[in-house]
Motif scaffolding. Sequence first.
Motif, PDB file in Angstrom:
ATOM      1  N   PRO A  51       0.929  -1.229   0.031  1.00 52.25           N
ATOM      2  CA  PRO A  51      -0.007  -0.141  -0.113  1.00 52.25           C
ATOM      3  C   PRO A  51       0.701   1.301   0.015  1.00 52.25           C
ATOM      4  O   PRO A  51       1.791   1.351   0.637  1.00 52.25           O
ATOM      5  CB  PRO A  51      -0.900   0.051   1.313  1.00 52.25           C
ATOM      6  CG  PRO A  51      -0.724  -1.683   1.759  1.00 52.25           C
ATOM      7  CD  PRO A  51       0.722  -2.115   1.194  1.00 52.25           C
ATOM      8  N   LYS A  52       0.406   2.254  -0.911  1.00 55.47           N
ATOM      9  CA  LYS A  52       1.004   3.577  -0.793  1.00 55.47           C
ATOM     10  C   LYS A  52       0.272   4.511  -0.431  1.00 55.47           C
ATOM     11  O   LYS A  52       0.670   5.684   0.255  1.00 55.47           O
ATOM     12  CB  LYS A  52       1.530   3.761  -2.275  1.00 55.47           C
ATOM     13  CG  LYS A  52       2.975   3.626  -2.850  1.00 55.47           C
ATOM     14  CD  LYS A  52       3.233   3.652  -4.114  1.00 55.47           C
ATOM     15  CE  LYS A  52       3.949   5.307  -4.281  1.00 55.47           C
ATOM     16  NZ  LYS A  52       4.166   5.265  -5.571  1.00 55.47           N
ATOM     17  N   SER A  53      -0.756   4.698  -0.912  1.00 62.76           N
ATOM     18  CA  SER A  53      -1.803   5.853  -0.381  1.00 62.76           C
ATOM     19  C   SER A  53      -3.245   5.325  -0.585  1.00 62.76           C
ATOM     20  O   SER A  53      -3.749   4.508  -1.217  1.00 62.76           O
ATOM     21  CB  SER A  53      -1.532   7.191  -1.183  1.00 62.76           C
ATOM     22  OG  SER A  53      -1.834   6.904  -2.475  1.00 62.76           O
ATOM     23  N   VAL A  54      -4.252   5.935   0.441  1.00 63.09           N
ATOM     24  CA  VAL A  54      -5.683   5.898   0.383  1.00 63.09           C
ATOM     25  C   VAL A  54      -6.214   7.180   0.520  1.00 63.09           C
ATOM     26  O   VAL A  54      -5.650   8.129   1.220  1.00 63.09           O
ATOM     27  CB  VAL A  54      -5.945   4.926   1.489  1.00 63.09           C
ATOM     28  CG1 VAL A  54      -7.730   4.842   1.312  1.00 63.09           C
ATOM     29  CG2 VAL A  54      -5.373   3.508   1.365  1.00 63.09           C
ATOM     30  N   ALA A  55      -7.062   7.687  -0.458  1.00 61.12           N
ATOM     31  CA  ALA A  55      -7.603   8.595  -0.235  1.00 61.12           C
ATOM     32  C   ALA A  55      -9.258   8.645  -0.558  1.00 61.12           C
ATOM     33  O   ALA A  55      -9.635   8.255  -1.452  1.00 61.12           O
ATOM     34  CB  ALA A  55      -7.207   9.949  -0.927  1.00 61.12           C
ATOM     35  N   LEU A  56     -10.215   9.229   0.423  1.00 58.02           N
ATOM     36  CA  LEU A  56     -11.400   9.433   0.023  1.00 58.02           C
ATOM     37  C   LEU A  56     -11.818  10.564  -0.617  1.00 58.02           C
ATOM     38  O   LEU A  56     -11.580  11.628  -0.049  1.00 58.02           O
ATOM     39  CB  LEU A  56     -12.224   9.166   1.488  1.00 58.02           C
ATOM     40  CG  LEU A  56     -13.857   9.121   1.403  1.00 58.02           C
ATOM     41  CD1 LEU A  56     -14.342   7.982   0.563  1.00 58.02           C
ATOM     42  CD2 LEU A  56     -14.503   9.028   2.721  1.00 58.02           C
ATOM     43  N   CYS A  57     -12.262  10.707  -1.678  1.00 56.83           N
ATOM     44  CA  CYS A  57     -12.802  11.605  -2.561  1.00 56.83           C
ATOM     45  C   CYS A  57     -14.366  12.295  -2.062  1.00 56.83           C
ATOM     46  O   CYS A  57     -14.968  11.298  -1.660  1.00 56.83           O
ATOM     47  CB  CYS A  57     -12.820  11.542  -4.035  1.00 56.83           C
ATOM     48  SG  CYS A  57     -11.216  10.856  -4.597  1.00 56.83           S
ATOM     49  N   LYS A  58     -14.710  13.498  -2.261  1.00 58.21           N
ATOM     50  CA  LYS A  58     -15.720  13.978  -2.030  1.00 58.21           C
ATOM     51  C   LYS A  58     -16.831  13.360  -2.692  1.00 58.21           C
ATOM     52  O   LYS A  58     -18.004  13.333  -2.514  1.00 58.21           O
ATOM     53  CB  LYS A  58     -15.634  15.540  -2.317  1.00 58.21           C
ATOM     54  CG  LYS A  58     -14.956  16.268  -1.188  1.00 58.21           C
ATOM     55  CD  LYS A  58     -14.869  17.609  -1.598  1.00 58.21           C
ATOM     56  CE  LYS A  58     -13.907  18.504  -0.754  1.00 58.21           C
ATOM     57  NZ  LYS A  58     -13.744  19.750  -1.205  1.00 58.21           N
ATOM     58  N   SER A  59     -16.450  12.927  -3.965  1.00 60.94           N
ATOM     59  CA  SER A  59     -17.502  12.141  -4.942  1.00 60.94           C
ATOM     60  C   SER A  59     -17.939  10.909  -4.187  1.00 60.94           C
ATOM     61  O   SER A  59     -18.763  10.040  -4.904  1.00 60.94           O
ATOM     62  CB  SER A  59     -16.906  12.049  -6.182  1.00 60.94           C
ATOM     63  OG  SER A  59     -15.803  10.957  -6.326  1.00 60.94           O
ATOM     64  N   GLY A  60     -17.423  10.313  -3.273  1.00 61.66           N
ATOM     65  CA  GLY A  60     -17.428   8.909  -2.739  1.00 61.66           C
ATOM     66  C   GLY A  60     -16.575   7.802  -3.458  1.00 61.66           C
ATOM     67  O   GLY A  60     -16.650   6.826  -2.862  1.00 61.66           O
ATOM     68  N   VAL A  61     -15.799   8.206  -4.115  1.00 65.14           N
ATOM     69  CA  VAL A  61     -15.067   7.481  -4.835  1.00 65.14           C
ATOM     70  C   VAL A  61     -13.735   7.250  -3.822  1.00 65.14           C
ATOM     71  O   VAL A  61     -13.287   8.299  -3.257  1.00 65.14           O
ATOM     72  CB  VAL A  61     -14.229   7.755  -6.105  1.00 65.14           C
ATOM     73  CG1 VAL A  61     -13.121   6.966  -6.544  1.00 65.14           C
ATOM     74  CG2 VAL A  61     -15.518   7.736  -7.243  1.00 65.14           C
ATOM     75  N   THR A  62     -13.090   5.888  -3.611  1.00 63.66           N
ATOM     76  CA  THR A  62     -12.083   5.984  -2.686  1.00 63.66           C
ATOM     77  C   THR A  62     -10.587   5.642  -4.007  1.00 63.66           C
ATOM     78  O   THR A  62     -10.687   4.894  -4.658  1.00 63.66           O
ATOM     79  CB  THR A  62     -12.029   4.740  -1.834  1.00 63.66           C
ATOM     80  OG1 THR A  62     -13.224   4.854  -1.020  1.00 63.66           O
ATOM     81  CG2 THR A  62     -10.935   4.335  -1.083  1.00 63.66           C
ATOM     82  N   TYR A  63      -9.658   6.422  -3.461  1.00 64.52           N
ATOM     83  CA  TYR A  63      -8.365   6.499  -4.459  1.00 64.52           C
ATOM     84  C   TYR A  63      -7.497   5.482  -3.586  1.00 64.52           C
ATOM     85  O   TYR A  63      -7.219   5.613  -2.512  1.00 64.52           O
ATOM     86  CB  TYR A  63      -7.797   7.796  -4.663  1.00 64.52           C
ATOM     87  CG  TYR A  63      -6.691   7.568  -5.667  1.00 64.52           C
ATOM     88  CD1 TYR A  63      -6.485   7.312  -6.957  1.00 64.52           C
ATOM     89  CD2 TYR A  63      -5.411   7.644  -4.868  1.00 64.52           C
ATOM     90  CE1 TYR A  63      -5.348   7.129  -7.668  1.00 64.52           C
ATOM     91  CE2 TYR A  63      -4.173   7.785  -5.472  1.00 64.52           C
ATOM     92  CZ  TYR A  63      -4.252   7.349  -6.786  1.00 64.52           C
ATOM     93  OH  TYR A  63      -2.782   7.541  -7.618  1.00 64.52           O
ATOM     94  N   LEU A  64      -7.029   4.337  -4.249  1.00 66.16           N
ATOM     95  CA  LEU A  64      -6.167   3.399  -3.640  1.00 66.16           C
ATOM     96  C   LEU A  64      -4.953   3.416  -4.770  1.00 66.16           C
ATOM     97  O   LEU A  64      -5.181   3.231  -5.726  1.00 66.16           O
ATOM     98  CB  LEU A  64      -6.756   2.170  -3.339  1.00 66.16           C
ATOM     99  CG  LEU A  64      -8.080   2.116  -2.608  1.00 66.16           C
ATOM    100  CD1 LEU A  64      -8.854   0.750  -2.850  1.00 66.16           C
ATOM    101  CD2 LEU A  64      -7.666   2.189  -1.124  1.00 66.16           C
TER     102      LEU A  64
END
Length: 176
Positions: free
Chosen positions: A158-171
Amino acid sequence: MRKIYYDVATSLDGYIAGPDDDISAFPMEGDHVEAYGQRLAGYDTVIMGRKTYEFGFRFGLKPGQRAYPHMRHLIFSRTLQLPQDCDVEIIREDWPQVVRDLKNTQGGSIYLCGGGQFAGLLLANGLIDCLRLKMAPVILSAGVALFAGAADAIRLQPKSVALCKSGVTYLEFDLE
Protein backbone atom coordinates in the motif's frame (compact mmCIF):
# COMPACT_ATOMS: atom_id res chain seq x y z
CA MET A 1 13.55 1.83 -16.06
CA ARG A 2 10.12 3.19 -16.91
CA LYS A 3 7.16 2.19 -14.74
CA ILE A 4 3.74 0.95 -15.80
CA TYR A 5 0.75 2.30 -13.89
CA TYR A 6 -2.61 0.56 -14.13
CA ASP A 7 -4.78 3.61 -13.42
CA VAL A 8 -8.37 2.41 -13.59
CA ALA A 9 -11.85 2.74 -12.13
CA THR A 10 -13.18 -0.37 -10.43
CA SER A 11 -16.26 -1.47 -8.54
CA LEU A 12 -15.97 -2.76 -4.99
CA ASP A 13 -16.15 -6.29 -6.34
CA GLY A 14 -13.38 -5.82 -8.91
CA TYR A 15 -15.05 -5.01 -12.23
CA ILE A 16 -13.90 -2.22 -14.54
CA ALA A 17 -17.16 -2.37 -16.50
CA GLY A 18 -20.45 -4.16 -16.12
CA PRO A 19 -22.06 -6.56 -18.59
CA ASP A 20 -21.88 -5.33 -22.21
CA ASP A 21 -19.04 -2.95 -21.18
CA ASP A 22 -21.52 -0.76 -19.29
CA ILE A 23 -19.77 1.94 -17.24
CA SER A 24 -22.88 3.94 -16.33
CA ALA A 25 -22.72 2.90 -12.65
CA PHE A 26 -19.38 4.67 -12.19
CA PRO A 27 -19.43 8.31 -11.02
CA MET A 28 -18.45 10.47 -14.01
CA GLU A 29 -18.13 13.78 -12.17
CA GLY A 30 -16.36 14.89 -9.07
CA ASP A 31 -12.96 15.52 -7.58
CA HIS A 32 -11.70 12.05 -8.53
CA VAL A 33 -12.12 12.95 -12.22
CA GLU A 34 -10.02 16.10 -11.83
CA ALA A 35 -7.29 14.13 -10.00
CA TYR A 36 -7.30 11.51 -12.77
CA GLY A 37 -6.89 14.24 -15.39
CA GLN A 38 -3.88 15.57 -13.52
CA ARG A 39 -2.33 12.09 -13.41
CA LEU A 40 -2.91 11.64 -17.15
CA ALA A 41 -0.66 14.64 -17.80
CA GLY A 42 2.21 12.72 -16.19
CA TYR A 43 2.12 9.79 -18.61
CA ASP A 44 3.87 9.98 -21.99
CA THR A 45 2.86 6.55 -23.34
CA VAL A 46 -0.39 4.59 -23.15
CA ILE A 47 -0.77 0.85 -23.70
CA MET A 48 -4.09 -0.93 -24.08
CA GLY A 49 -5.83 -3.88 -25.61
CA ARG A 50 -8.04 -3.77 -28.69
CA LYS A 51 -11.33 -3.85 -26.79
CA THR A 52 -10.35 -0.85 -24.70
CA TYR A 53 -9.26 1.09 -27.78
CA GLU A 54 -12.47 0.25 -29.63
CA PHE A 55 -14.50 1.19 -26.53
CA GLY A 56 -13.41 4.77 -27.21
CA PHE A 57 -15.31 4.68 -30.53
CA ARG A 58 -18.54 4.93 -28.49
CA PHE A 59 -17.39 8.36 -27.31
CA GLY A 60 -16.31 9.80 -30.65
CA LEU A 61 -12.77 8.42 -31.01
CA LYS A 62 -12.07 7.75 -34.69
CA PRO A 63 -10.22 4.58 -35.79
CA GLY A 64 -6.50 5.36 -35.82
CA GLN A 65 -6.86 8.48 -33.67
CA ARG A 66 -5.10 8.94 -30.33
CA ALA A 67 -7.37 8.87 -27.29
CA TYR A 68 -4.82 10.98 -25.35
CA PRO A 69 -3.19 13.44 -27.78
CA HIS A 70 0.02 13.97 -25.78
CA MET A 71 0.82 10.26 -25.45
CA ARG A 72 2.38 7.66 -27.71
CA HIS A 73 -0.23 4.88 -28.22
CA LEU A 74 0.51 1.17 -28.41
CA ILE A 75 -2.53 -1.00 -29.07
CA PHE A 76 -2.05 -4.72 -28.46
CA SER A 77 -4.17 -6.71 -30.90
CA ARG A 78 -3.83 -9.50 -33.38
CA THR A 79 -6.99 -8.52 -35.29
CA LEU A 80 -7.41 -4.72 -35.19
CA GLN A 81 -7.35 -3.09 -38.62
CA LEU A 82 -6.75 0.66 -38.84
CA PRO A 83 -5.96 3.16 -41.62
CA GLN A 84 -2.29 3.13 -42.67
CA ASP A 85 -1.81 6.80 -41.78
CA CYS A 86 -3.08 6.35 -38.21
CA ASP A 87 -1.56 7.96 -35.10
CA VAL A 88 -1.34 4.73 -33.08
CA GLU A 89 0.93 1.67 -33.22
CA ILE A 90 -0.52 -1.83 -33.32
CA ILE A 91 1.49 -4.54 -31.60
CA ARG A 92 0.54 -7.96 -32.95
CA GLU A 93 3.11 -10.41 -31.48
CA ASP A 94 5.27 -11.07 -28.42
CA TRP A 95 3.25 -8.77 -26.16
CA PRO A 96 5.09 -9.37 -22.86
CA GLN A 97 8.49 -8.94 -24.56
CA VAL A 98 7.40 -5.74 -26.31
CA VAL A 99 6.26 -4.36 -22.94
CA ARG A 100 9.55 -5.41 -21.28
CA ASP A 101 11.47 -3.67 -24.06
CA LEU A 102 9.28 -0.57 -23.75
CA LYS A 103 9.99 -0.35 -20.02
CA ASN A 104 13.71 -0.30 -20.83
CA THR A 105 13.49 2.67 -23.23
CA GLN A 106 13.97 6.33 -22.36
CA GLY A 107 10.82 8.20 -21.43
CA GLY A 108 8.29 8.89 -18.75
CA SER A 109 5.63 6.85 -17.03
CA ILE A 110 3.50 4.37 -18.99
CA TYR A 111 -0.29 4.35 -18.57
CA LEU A 112 -1.95 0.92 -18.76
CA CYS A 113 -5.43 1.91 -19.85
CA GLY A 114 -6.75 -1.62 -19.91
CA GLY A 115 -8.57 -3.71 -20.31
CA GLY A 116 -9.01 -6.58 -17.96
CA GLN A 117 -7.63 -9.33 -20.21
CA PHE A 118 -4.56 -7.33 -21.19
CA ALA A 119 -4.00 -6.24 -17.57
CA GLY A 120 -4.28 -9.88 -16.46
CA LEU A 121 -1.60 -10.88 -18.97
CA LEU A 122 0.73 -8.10 -17.83
CA LEU A 123 0.12 -8.93 -14.17
CA ALA A 124 0.88 -12.61 -14.76
CA ASN A 125 4.17 -11.58 -16.39
CA GLY A 126 5.19 -9.22 -13.58
CA LEU A 127 5.04 -6.14 -15.79
CA ILE A 128 2.79 -3.81 -13.76
CA ASP A 129 4.61 -1.62 -11.26
CA CYS A 130 1.80 0.30 -9.61
CA LEU A 131 -2.00 0.09 -9.27
CA ARG A 132 -3.94 3.34 -9.10
CA LEU A 133 -7.51 2.32 -8.37
CA LYS A 134 -10.50 4.62 -8.34
CA MET A 135 -12.86 2.39 -6.35
CA ALA A 136 -16.45 3.41 -6.97
CA PRO A 137 -19.07 2.84 -4.28
CA VAL A 138 -20.91 0.27 -6.39
CA ILE A 139 -21.15 -3.51 -6.71
CA LEU A 140 -21.56 -4.70 -10.30
CA SER A 141 -21.59 -8.50 -9.69
CA ALA A 142 -20.56 -9.21 -13.30
CA GLY A 143 -18.75 -7.70 -16.25
CA VAL A 144 -15.13 -7.03 -17.17
CA ALA A 145 -12.79 -8.15 -14.37
CA LEU A 146 -10.00 -5.87 -13.17
CA PHE A 147 -7.54 -8.70 -13.93
CA ALA A 148 -9.08 -11.36 -16.17
CA GLY A 149 -7.28 -14.67 -16.12
CA ALA A 150 -4.74 -13.79 -13.41
CA ALA A 151 -4.48 -16.94 -11.30
CA ASP A 152 -1.58 -16.41 -8.89
CA ALA A 153 -1.75 -14.38 -5.69
CA ILE A 154 0.13 -11.09 -6.03
CA ARG A 155 1.41 -9.20 -3.00
CA LEU A 156 0.82 -5.46 -2.94
CA GLN A 157 2.53 -2.72 -0.97
CA PRO A 158 0.00 0.00 0.00
CA LYS A 159 1.17 3.51 -0.93
CA SER A 160 -1.81 5.77 -0.35
CA VAL A 161 -5.54 5.92 0.30
CA ALA A 162 -7.80 8.92 -0.14
CA LEU A 163 -11.55 9.32 0.15
CA CYS A 164 -12.81 11.70 -2.52
CA LYS A 165 -15.79 14.00 -1.97
CA SER A 166 -17.46 12.18 -4.88
CA GLY A 167 -17.56 8.97 -2.81
CA VAL A 168 -14.81 7.31 -4.83
CA THR A 169 -11.92 5.88 -2.82
CA TYR A 170 -8.51 6.31 -4.42
CA LEU A 171 -6.09 3.48 -3.63
CA GLU A 172 -2.49 3.23 -4.76
CA PHE A 173 -0.32 0.13 -4.44
CA ASP A 174 3.15 -0.87 -5.56
CA LEU A 175 3.51 -4.45 -6.73
CA GLU A 176 6.17 -6.44 -4.92
